[in-house]
Each structure stands twice: as C-alpha cells, then as structure tokens.
Design a protein around this motif. Sequence first.
Motif, PDB file in Angstrom:
ATOM      1  N   ARG A 227       0.816  -1.208   0.000  1.00 32.78           N
ATOM      2  CA  ARG A 227       0.000   0.000   0.000  1.00 32.78           C
ATOM      3  C   ARG A 227       0.851   1.261   0.000  1.00 32.78           C
ATOM      4  N   ALA A 228       2.063   1.136   0.525  1.00 33.61           N
ATOM      5  CA  ALA A 228       2.984   2.274   0.539  1.00 33.61           C
ATOM      6  C   ALA A 228       3.819   2.342  -0.730  1.00 33.61           C
ATOM      7  N   GLY A 229       3.576   1.392  -1.659  1.00 35.96           N
ATOM      8  CA  GLY A 229       4.315   1.374  -2.908  1.00 35.96           C
ATOM      9  C   GLY A 229       5.756   0.935  -2.754  1.00 35.96           C
ATOM     10  N   ARG A 230       6.051   0.125  -1.725  1.00 32.21           N
ATOM     11  CA  ARG A 230       7.429  -0.249  -1.427  1.00 32.21           C
ATOM     12  C   ARG A 230       7.745  -1.697  -1.735  1.00 32.21           C
ATOM     13  N   VAL A 231       6.904  -2.372  -2.509  1.00 29.60           N
ATOM     14  CA  VAL A 231       7.175  -3.765  -2.866  1.00 29.60           C
ATOM     15  C   VAL A 231       7.692  -3.838  -4.296  1.00 29.60           C
ATOM     16  N   ARG A 232       8.832  -4.470  -4.479  1.00 32.75           N
ATOM     17  CA  ARG A 232       9.420  -4.684  -5.800  1.00 32.75           C
ATOM     18  C   ARG A 232       9.872  -6.141  -5.903  1.00 32.75           C
ATOM     19  N   MET A 233       9.783  -6.703  -7.081  1.00 34.10           N
ATOM     20  CA  MET A 233      10.397  -7.998  -7.324  1.00 34.10           C
ATOM     21  C   MET A 233      11.886  -7.765  -7.547  1.00 34.10           C
ATOM     22  N   ILE A 234      12.702  -8.685  -7.087  1.00 36.89           N
ATOM     23  CA  ILE A 234      14.155  -8.514  -7.193  1.00 36.89           C
ATOM     24  C   ILE A 234      14.733  -9.634  -8.050  1.00 36.89           C
ATOM     25  N   GLY A 235      15.324  -9.266  -9.183  1.00 36.28           N
ATOM     26  CA  GLY A 235      15.953 -10.242 -10.061  1.00 36.28           C
ATOM     27  C   GLY A 235      14.953 -11.162 -10.736  1.00 36.28           C
ATOM     28  N   ALA A 236      15.475 -12.236 -11.302  1.00 33.03           N
ATOM     29  CA  ALA A 236      14.621 -13.211 -11.987  1.00 33.03           C
ATOM     30  C   ALA A 236      13.838 -14.036 -10.973  1.00 33.03           C
ATOM     31  N   PRO A 237      12.629 -14.488 -11.325  1.00 36.11           N
ATOM     32  CA  PRO A 237      11.827 -15.299 -10.403  1.00 36.11           C
ATOM     33  C   PRO A 237      12.578 -16.553  -9.957  1.00 36.11           C
TER      34      PRO A 237
ATOM     35  N   ALA B 167      -6.003  -9.954  -0.541  1.00 42.03           N
ATOM     36  CA  ALA B 167      -6.387  -8.731   0.155  1.00 42.03           C
ATOM     37  C   ALA B 167      -7.005  -7.707  -0.787  1.00 42.03           C
ATOM     38  N   GLY B 168      -7.239  -8.111  -2.037  1.00 42.61           N
ATOM     39  CA  GLY B 168      -7.863  -7.216  -2.992  1.00 42.61           C
ATOM     40  C   GLY B 168      -6.939  -6.167  -3.559  1.00 42.61           C
ATOM     41  N   LEU B 169      -5.638  -6.419  -3.511  1.00 46.60           N
ATOM     42  CA  LEU B 169      -4.661  -5.470  -4.031  1.00 46.60           C
ATOM     43  C   LEU B 169      -4.111  -5.943  -5.370  1.00 46.60           C
ATOM     44  N   PRO B 170      -3.692  -5.029  -6.223  1.00 48.94           N
ATOM     45  CA  PRO B 170      -3.158  -5.417  -7.534  1.00 48.94           C
ATOM     46  C   PRO B 170      -1.802  -6.093  -7.400  1.00 48.94           C
ATOM     47  N   PRO B 171      -1.416  -6.873  -8.388  1.00 47.46           N
ATOM     48  CA  PRO B 171      -0.115  -7.545  -8.349  1.00 47.46           C
ATOM     49  C   PRO B 171       1.028  -6.563  -8.516  1.00 47.46           C
ATOM     50  N   VAL B 172       2.190  -6.983  -8.028  1.00 48.66           N
ATOM     51  CA  VAL B 172       3.397  -6.171  -8.193  1.00 48.66           C
ATOM     52  C   VAL B 172       4.052  -6.557  -9.508  1.00 48.66           C
ATOM     53  N   THR B 173       4.357  -5.575 -10.326  1.00 46.89           N
ATOM     54  CA  THR B 173       4.965  -5.849 -11.629  1.00 46.89           C
ATOM     55  C   THR B 173       6.346  -5.228 -11.783  1.00 46.89           C
ATOM     56  N   LYS B 174       6.698  -4.299 -10.913  1.00 52.26           N
ATOM     57  CA  LYS B 174       7.992  -3.637 -11.021  1.00 52.26           C
ATOM     58  C   LYS B 174       9.111  -4.530 -10.494  1.00 52.26           C
ATOM     59  N   THR B 175      10.228  -4.521 -11.222  1.00 52.47           N
ATOM     60  CA  THR B 175      11.372  -5.356 -10.847  1.00 52.47           C
ATOM     61  C   THR B 175      12.637  -4.517 -10.790  1.00 52.47           C
ATOM     62  N   VAL B 176      13.495  -4.844  -9.815  1.00 47.41           N
ATOM     63  CA  VAL B 176      14.791  -4.199  -9.704  1.00 47.41           C
ATOM     64  C   VAL B 176      15.856  -5.290  -9.747  1.00 47.41           C
ATOM     65  N   SER B 177      17.018  -4.986 -10.305  1.00 42.75           N
ATOM     66  CA  SER B 177      18.066  -5.997 -10.407  1.00 42.75           C
ATOM     67  C   SER B 177      18.636  -6.328  -9.030  1.00 42.75           C
ATOM     68  N   VAL B 178      19.210  -7.524  -8.916  1.00 35.41           N
ATOM     69  CA  VAL B 178      19.793  -7.948  -7.647  1.00 35.41           C
ATOM     70  C   VAL B 178      20.929  -7.016  -7.240  1.00 35.41           C
ATOM     71  N   GLY B 179      21.776  -6.650  -8.210  1.00 36.71           N
ATOM     72  CA  GLY B 179      22.902  -5.784  -7.910  1.00 36.71           C
ATOM     73  C   GLY B 179      22.477  -4.439  -7.359  1.00 36.71           C
ATOM     74  N   VAL B 180      21.488  -3.850  -7.993  1.00 33.29           N
ATOM     75  CA  VAL B 180      20.989  -2.551  -7.531  1.00 33.29           C
ATOM     76  C   VAL B 180      20.354  -2.690  -6.151  1.00 33.29           C
ATOM     77  N   ALA B 181      19.572  -3.747  -5.955  1.00 28.84           N
ATOM     78  CA  ALA B 181      18.902  -3.957  -4.672  1.00 28.84           C
ATOM     79  C   ALA B 181      19.908  -4.133  -3.538  1.00 28.84           C
ATOM     80  N   ARG B 182      20.966  -4.915  -3.787  1.00 25.35           N
ATOM     81  CA  ARG B 182      21.973  -5.134  -2.749  1.00 25.35           C
ATOM     82  C   ARG B 182      22.736  -3.848  -2.445  1.00 25.35           C
ATOM     83  N   ALA B 183      22.998  -3.053  -3.463  1.00 22.51           N
ATOM     84  CA  ALA B 183      23.698  -1.783  -3.247  1.00 22.51           C
ATOM     85  C   ALA B 183      22.850  -0.842  -2.401  1.00 22.51           C
ATOM     86  N   ILE B 184      21.568  -0.771  -2.730  1.00 23.28           N
ATOM     87  CA  ILE B 184      20.655   0.078  -1.961  1.00 23.28           C
ATOM     88  C   ILE B 184      20.574  -0.425  -0.517  1.00 23.28           C
TER      89      ILE B 184
END
Length: 330
Positions: free
Chosen positions: A183-193, A247-264
């Motif tokens: 709900r806060a817009g803070r969920v991202r998929m990281i890397g390949a499934p 919970a009636g919320l839309p799916p998450v479609t945004k993805t960030v790379s593993v490297g970027v996620a680990r750096a952050i």
Amino acid sequence: MTVLVTGGGGFLGKSIIRALLDRNIATRSLCRGDYAWLREWGVDARQGDVANAQAVLDAVEGCDAVFHVAARVDIWGPYAQFYATNTQGTLNVIDACRAHGVGKLIYTSTPSVVHGGDAVSGVDESAAYPDHFEAHYPATKALAEQAVLAANSPELSTVAIRPHLVWGPGDTSMMPRVIAKARAGRVRMIGAPQKIDTVYIDNAVDAHLAAYERLGPSAAIAGRAYFVTQGEPLEGPAFINDLLGAAGLPPVTKTVSVGVARAIAAVVEGVWSLLRLEAEPPLTRFVVSQLSTAHWYDISAARRDLGYAPKVSYAEGMERLRAWVQNYPL
C-alpha cells in the motif's frame, strides 16, 4: 497431561494451542503480552519473557511437554536483543525442562538456519549451517537449534521443526507486513523469479503435533530437525501476488536488479547503523537474498518420520485466506 506453549500469542503459537485444546489437552502459555482471549479459551496464560530464566522456570513447572515457539523474528535490531530471546530464551527453556523433568521439547526453528545468502535448492536436513549469516535472526536461531538438538537425552527428548514462510487465516506477521508495504508502494520484485517453499498454517501445526505425538527417548525423530513445507515450491512473485490478491490489491509488476537492490540495501543498513535507528529499514541485504534466491527443501524426512503430508493444498489455502480477509480486512 499439561503442555506449555511459549509465544502463544503469535500466529503459529496460538494455532498450536487451539489444536491442543481441540484434543482436550490442558494447555499453558507463556507470552510477553497479555492476551485475554487465551484465558477465554481456557488456557493457563502466564505473562513473561523467555529471556527471563525465572519466568520460564515458573511456567514450565508441572508441565509434561513444551512447544517452544516464541522468537524475535524482526529483520532489524541489535544482536543482543535477538540473542536474548532466540538463543538465551531457548537455553532457559532447556534448563527449565531439565529442572522440572519435562520429557518432550518441540522447538520451532526455521529453514533460514541453513541459508547464508546463496540459493538453497531442494536440500535435505544434511545441509550444514553456513559459516556466516546476513541477519541476526537466522544466526541466533541456528545457535538455539543446535542447543536443542544437543540437549536430546533419555530424560529430555527434543526435536526441531523448520516451517518455511507460514501463512494463512489469522496471520499477524508476514501478510500484514507485505500488505502495508504494498500500500505504501514499497514492494518490488528482485531479479529473476526463483522457486520458494511456503507452508499453510494448518499444515505447520500438523507437523508440530505429529512431532509431539511421536517424540520419545527411542523415537526416530529425537535429536533431529525437519523441514516442513507445502511440498510444492512456486515462484516467489506468484506467492507475493497471491497474498496481495487475497487482500484485494493489484499484483506487483515492477522489478529491480539484484545488484541494484543489494547496493541500496547496503547503503540503507549503513545509514540505519550510523544513526542507530530502531525502526525497520525499508530494505536489508537479508531481505534481498530472501527475495532473489531459490530456497526450497526436500521434505522426505518429515513425510517418513513424522507421517507428515500437507493436508491443505496451496490452492485451497489461498481460497481460505481470501475468505478470511473478506471478514477481517487487513
């Protein structure tokens, strides 16, 4: 017969208590909080911290078996706090069981005790503890598990159950956290499934009760640990989106790379440590590893020794979860 459940106010703890009561087993709980509904259920509810040796000693007195479920499961905080609850608390439970002649100790562990950050694909219980951990939670749980298994003896039979990502109706931990971040817009998929395992709450409870029923000095399960899952791993994004969908919320479609996620995550952890912030950071390296690597497990041993079989399928569990959320919106 009286059975103690530590952490009885939590999702898994209260579910185990409910199952014991349904079997007409006198049940006592030890929780940090005061839960009136436990007393309404007929539970001998004691308030106390497992890190307090005297509180544990008093709670264990007169019990025949202990389900040690209480744990600090946060992803952030001082090591000392995790050690006090997860490791010292477990040592206190072991000592109290010995002092009062308790015959059975069923410990709720976690598959994270064998996850050091790399992929864990289809491993069984022979997988070794890693040389390092990316968070205090798995590090202190690993120490506790080793202590529980080492404590197994003719006088005190012990077993460790490793449920992975417990979910379902009544979840007060994982799902509310995922919903809040979405709900806060803070969920991202990281890397390949990647493939991950989960376990529906009723199945996790069944495994604990099976261990309780089978545990004894000469039992095959004594002194051993067991992975417990649905036995049907799926891609992580699918699981998260199914929770959101319930919970009636839309799916998450945004993805960030593993490297970027680990750096952050590294930067965020550095800032949080420097400023000594207590609030949970938006991202940690442990979370990145959990979301970007495979972690699924061979549950053959649980099937063989516990007679474990997931009675509730993933699909049926999700239907039950959706129905529950309709009545108890998150």
